[in-house]
Design a protein around this motif. Structure first.
Motif, PDB file in Angstrom:
ATOM      1  N   PHE A   1     -27.863 -78.421  58.767  1.00 59.64           N
ATOM      2  CA  PHE A   1     -28.622 -77.592  59.701  1.00 59.64           C
ATOM      3  C   PHE A   1     -30.035 -77.366  59.166  1.00 59.64           C
ATOM      4  O   PHE A   1     -30.288 -77.397  57.961  1.00 59.64           O
TER       5      PHE A   1
ATOM      6  N   HIS B   1     -31.786 -71.514  63.308  1.00 62.27           N
ATOM      7  CA  HIS B   1     -30.886 -72.667  63.238  1.00 62.27           C
ATOM      8  C   HIS B   1     -29.666 -72.404  62.359  1.00 62.27           C
ATOM      9  O   HIS B   1     -28.577 -72.901  62.645  1.00 62.27           O
ATOM     10  N   ARG B   2     -29.850 -71.640  61.292  1.00 65.82           N
ATOM     11  CA  ARG B   2     -28.697 -71.307  60.454  1.00 65.82           C
ATOM     12  C   ARG B   2     -27.681 -70.483  61.260  1.00 65.82           C
ATOM     13  O   ARG B   2     -26.475 -70.734  61.217  1.00 65.82           O
ATOM     14  N   LEU B   3     -28.178 -69.499  62.026  1.00 69.35           N
ATOM     15  CA  LEU B   3     -27.279 -68.668  62.829  1.00 69.35           C
ATOM     16  C   LEU B   3     -26.572 -69.498  63.895  1.00 69.35           C
ATOM     17  O   LEU B   3     -25.387 -69.283  64.173  1.00 69.35           O
TER      18      LEU B   3
ATOM     19  N   ALA C   1     -25.866 -72.712  63.671  1.00 71.30           N
ATOM     20  CA  ALA C   1     -24.875 -73.535  62.976  1.00 71.30           C
ATOM     21  C   ALA C   1     -23.653 -72.710  62.595  1.00 71.30           C
ATOM     22  O   ALA C   1     -22.504 -73.159  62.745  1.00 71.30           O
ATOM     23  N   GLU C   2     -23.870 -71.496  62.112  1.00 68.03           N
ATOM     24  CA  GLU C   2     -22.743 -70.647  61.720  1.00 68.03           C
ATOM     25  C   GLU C   2     -21.904 -70.250  62.939  1.00 68.03           C
ATOM     26  O   GLU C   2     -20.669 -70.173  62.855  1.00 68.03           O
ATOM     27  N   SER C   3     -22.571 -70.017  64.071  1.00 72.57           N
ATOM     28  CA  SER C   3     -21.831 -69.678  65.289  1.00 72.57           C
ATOM     29  C   SER C   3     -20.972 -70.853  65.743  1.00 72.57           C
ATOM     30  O   SER C   3     -19.798 -70.684  66.094  1.00 72.57           O
TER      31      SER C   3
ATOM     32  N   LEU D   1     -20.928 -76.732  56.010  1.00 71.01           N
ATOM     33  CA  LEU D   1     -22.324 -76.484  56.347  1.00 71.01           C
ATOM     34  C   LEU D   1     -23.209 -76.737  55.136  1.00 71.01           C
ATOM     35  O   LEU D   1     -22.883 -76.317  54.026  1.00 71.01           O
TER      36      LEU D   1
ATOM     37  N   ARG E   1     -12.485 -77.470  60.468  1.00 68.75           N
ATOM     38  CA  ARG E   1     -13.251 -76.935  59.342  1.00 68.75           C
ATOM     39  C   ARG E   1     -14.615 -77.614  59.287  1.00 68.75           C
ATOM     40  O   ARG E   1     -14.723 -78.815  59.549  1.00 68.75           O
ATOM     41  N   THR E   2     -15.648 -76.864  58.953  1.00 67.42           N
ATOM     42  CA  THR E   2     -16.990 -77.433  58.837  1.00 67.42           C
ATOM     43  C   THR E   2     -17.516 -77.210  57.428  1.00 67.42           C
ATOM     44  O   THR E   2     -17.253 -76.167  56.810  1.00 67.42           O
TER      45      THR E   2
ATOM     46  N   ALA F   1     -19.876 -73.284  63.868  1.00 66.08           N
ATOM     47  CA  ALA F   1     -18.808 -73.468  62.878  1.00 66.08           C
ATOM     48  C   ALA F   1     -17.655 -72.499  63.140  1.00 66.08           C
ATOM     49  O   ALA F   1     -16.473 -72.868  63.025  1.00 66.08           O
ATOM     50  N   GLN F   2     -17.982 -71.269  63.504  1.00 63.10           N
ATOM     51  CA  GLN F   2     -16.940 -70.296  63.809  1.00 63.10           C
ATOM     52  C   GLN F   2     -16.170 -70.697  65.068  1.00 63.10           C
ATOM     53  O   GLN F   2     -14.937 -70.563  65.128  1.00 63.10           O
TER      54      GLN F   2
END
Length: 630
Positions: free
Chosen positions: A466, A472-474, A476-478, A492, A489-490, A480-481
């Motif tokens: 990411f 962009h981090r947020l 990607a984390e969203s 990151l 599973r991711t 992934a969740q």
């Protein structure tokens, strides 16, 4: 293409390029704007503030721009991100272009830049069969050389020849191999020149660079492209494979900028090239520290009367990089220690406060885009090549909670869920949702069921790079969740240094080695109006695969390619739009990529900025138009 706050351009991105050389196309652009204007367009910002400012612009001072990542390509031939487009606009000029404006419809029409006028059938610039375009150049555009010399038709021919150099090929190459006679054959020959010391924009030594540059220049100077020639110093003649109603739009793309003969001495976009750019625009790059900063100063060879699209007011433009926090950038803008953001939108946490205060420095600017979207690496060997399976991708499509992504980027005034590759405001758009979920909030149960049916009851493990700037981090984390909800599973990992587009996801070898499985780039169309070509062809055409391609996942579908071909040769815009819709429908049902949001741009300027004018394909204000309050 699509990048970069939103696109590699667009995408090729994004960025960042526009249509409408005929009256019909201009009308089309206005109609498209009317269809998308509900997404917070023009909210607040410089329009109202400028109305109270009278008198002549004040010249002088330093415009301070601050942000995160360096451009992936500085060379106009290969520059594809919106940040690179905004920078290149200051020093690299094209035959045609578009005008920056805070009224979206005014940014759509194609206008002359280095060309004297728009060619038409009536003025003899377009032949009766629409296969030959004759473009006359202005005589007062000069290179910043010692002494200054005119920009010539041969410089534009050189620019086109550089597009398919094997060191840093253009992501927009497919636009021109599909339209210009002989371009494809020329590029196939050029590709055979690749090899150690040539097939990469950076090499191990100055001697290697010199040898590679000489080999590249020798090919270019010994081979011609049938479809483009300099009839004389001020006349270019283009010959097309078939009629292309958007051809003048293609000539607005930064890829097609003139290239001075000095560029023959450097590997395209290599480190030496980046220290020796030559300007025919209002500014020149005086100092470049990779990943750290740019200093632009006035080009003494530029004259206001020679440029119908740009101005020049500030003495210097200082771009400082390496600040990944959108909140930190916003703080600097509000305190007045910086003036404009380079690649950071306004952080979502600040939006309610700015709206409530009716802050005139803040605006939401319309620029229809597919930003972000989830791309699947179909080449990846991970999980037993699971992502090459259409059923697996379709299962994962049900996992995503778009409603949460809308909240992350700032709410419905900034973004809305998108389910088609083609965004609103783009030729061929038609609402559709092949993987519906309640309230656009995802359906993990359906995802798990379909993933098990596809042979993966235990889920998958996906590598997910990411971007580190903005939200962009947020995002990607969203995502992934969301995927975790259906047993996926991711892994990151942050992609720093501006390499996300240039290296990580656009390198087919990395994709085939499984360095990544999914990613969330963005794509802004290269132009607006009659612009069907500017989305599906770069993102999903199987014929655009290769180094530098923006078809990042390696998707190939002969049906989609055939529909793209038919759309490009359609006899009417309505027919073309229907063919683009059909191609989009197939690609979205294949889950070739997963569109997520159609996102506007939130922008902010310091209190001393005046005359800020937005250019959608650069996702920012035009640096050449700005002046500073004293």
């Amino acid at each position: 293409m699509a990048a970069p706050a939103w696109r590699p351009a667009g995408g090729p991105r994004s960025p960042v390029p526009f249509p409408g050389h005929r009256t019909a196309a201009v009308v089309s652009g206005a109609a498209l704007f009317a269809g998308v204007a509900g997404l917070g367009a023009g909210c607040g910002g410089p329009d109202a503030a400028d109305a109270s400012r009278s008198g002549a612009p004040t010249d002088g001072g330093t415009l301070r721009v601050v942000g995160s990542s360096d451009v992936e390509h500085l060379d106009p031939a290969s520059a594809e991100s919106v940040g690179a487009r905004g920078l290149d606009r200051t020093f690299a000029r094209t035959l045609f272009g578009t005008l920056a404006s805070n009224v979206f419809a005014e940014t759509v029409p194609v206008r002359p830049d280095v060309a004297e006028r728009l060619p038409t059938r009536a003025n003899g610039g377009i032949s009766g069969d629409a296969l030959t375009y004759t473009v006359r150049l202005r005589g007062d555009v000069l290179w910043d050389t010692a002494p200054p010399r005119p920009v010539t038709a041969a410089d534009f021919v050189r620019g086109f020849k550089r597009l398919c150099n094997p060191a840093a090929p253009s992501a927009g190459l497919g636009y021109f191999t599909a339209t210009l006679r002989g371009m494809d054959a020329y590029c196939r020959g050029y590709a055979r020149l690749g090899g150690p010391g040539i097939g990469a924009a950076t090499s191990g030594s100055a001697a290697d660079d010199a040898r590679a540059a000489a080999a590249l220049a020798a090919y270019q100077n010994a081979h011609d492209i049938e479809g483009i020639r300099a009839a004389d110093d001020r006349t270019l003649v283009f010959r097309l494979v078939r009629p292309a109603s958007d051809f003048l739009s293609l000539l607005t793309l930064g890829y097609t900028a003139a290239a001075p003969r000095e560029y023959d001495a450097y590997v395209p976009d290599g480190p030496v090239f980046r220290r020796h750019t030559v300007s025919d625009g209002p500014y020149r790059i005086t100092q470049y520290r990779p990943g750290t900063s740019y200093l632009l100063t006035r080009n003494p060879a530029w004259r206001p009367g020679s440029d119908p699209l740009r101005e020049r007011h500030v003495d210097r433009i200082w771009i400082t990089l390496g600040q990944d926090s959108a909140e930190a950038v916003q703080q600097q803008l509000e305190s007045g220690s910086a003036d404009l953001a380079w690649d950071q939108p306004v952080p979502p946490s600040a939006l309610p406060r700015l709206r409530a205060a009716h802050d005139p420095r803040f605006a939401v600017r319309e620029a229809p885009s597919t930003s972000p979207y989830l791309v699947f690496n179909l080449r990846s060997p991970n999980n037993g090549h699971a992502l090459a399976d259409r059923d697996v991708r379709r299962a994962l499509a049900y996992a995503v909670d778009r409603s949460l992504l809308v909240k992350i980027v700032g709410g419905p005034a900034v973004a809305r869920p998108l389910h088609t590759v083609i965004p609103p405001g783009t030729t061929g758009y038609a609402p559709a949702d092949p993987f519906p979920t309640p309230g656009d909030s995802g359906d993990p149960a359906t995802c798990r069921r379909l993933l098990a049916a596809a042979g993966h009851p235990g889920g998958l493990t996906l590598r997910f790079p990411f971007r580190v700037n903005s939200v962009h981090r947020l995002i990607a984390e969203s995502l992934a969740q969301d995927l975790a909800g259906c047993g996926v599973r991711t892994v990151l990992f942050p992609d720093t240094g501006g390499g996300f587009y240039a290296r990580t996801i656009s390198d087919p070898a990395r994709g085939a080695a499984g360095h990544w499985d999914i990613a969330a780039p963005g794509w802004t169309p290269d132009w607006y109006g009659a612009n069907g070509r500017s989305v599906l062809l770069p993102l999903l055409s199987g014929r655009s695969l290769g180094a530098g391609s923006t078809n990042y996942g390696g998707y190939e579908n002969p049906q989609v390619d055939a529909l793209i071909d038919r759309a490009l040769t359609a006899t009417s815009e309505a027919r073309a739009a229907e063919l683009w819709r059909r191609a989009d429908r197939i690609a979205t049902q294949d889950a070739a990529i997963l569109p997520l949001l159609d996102r506007a741009h939130t922008v902010f300027m310091s209190s001393r900025v005046r005359n800020a004018r937005f250019l959608p394909t650069t996702a920012g204000y035009d640096y050449t138009r700005v002046y500073l309050a004293r």
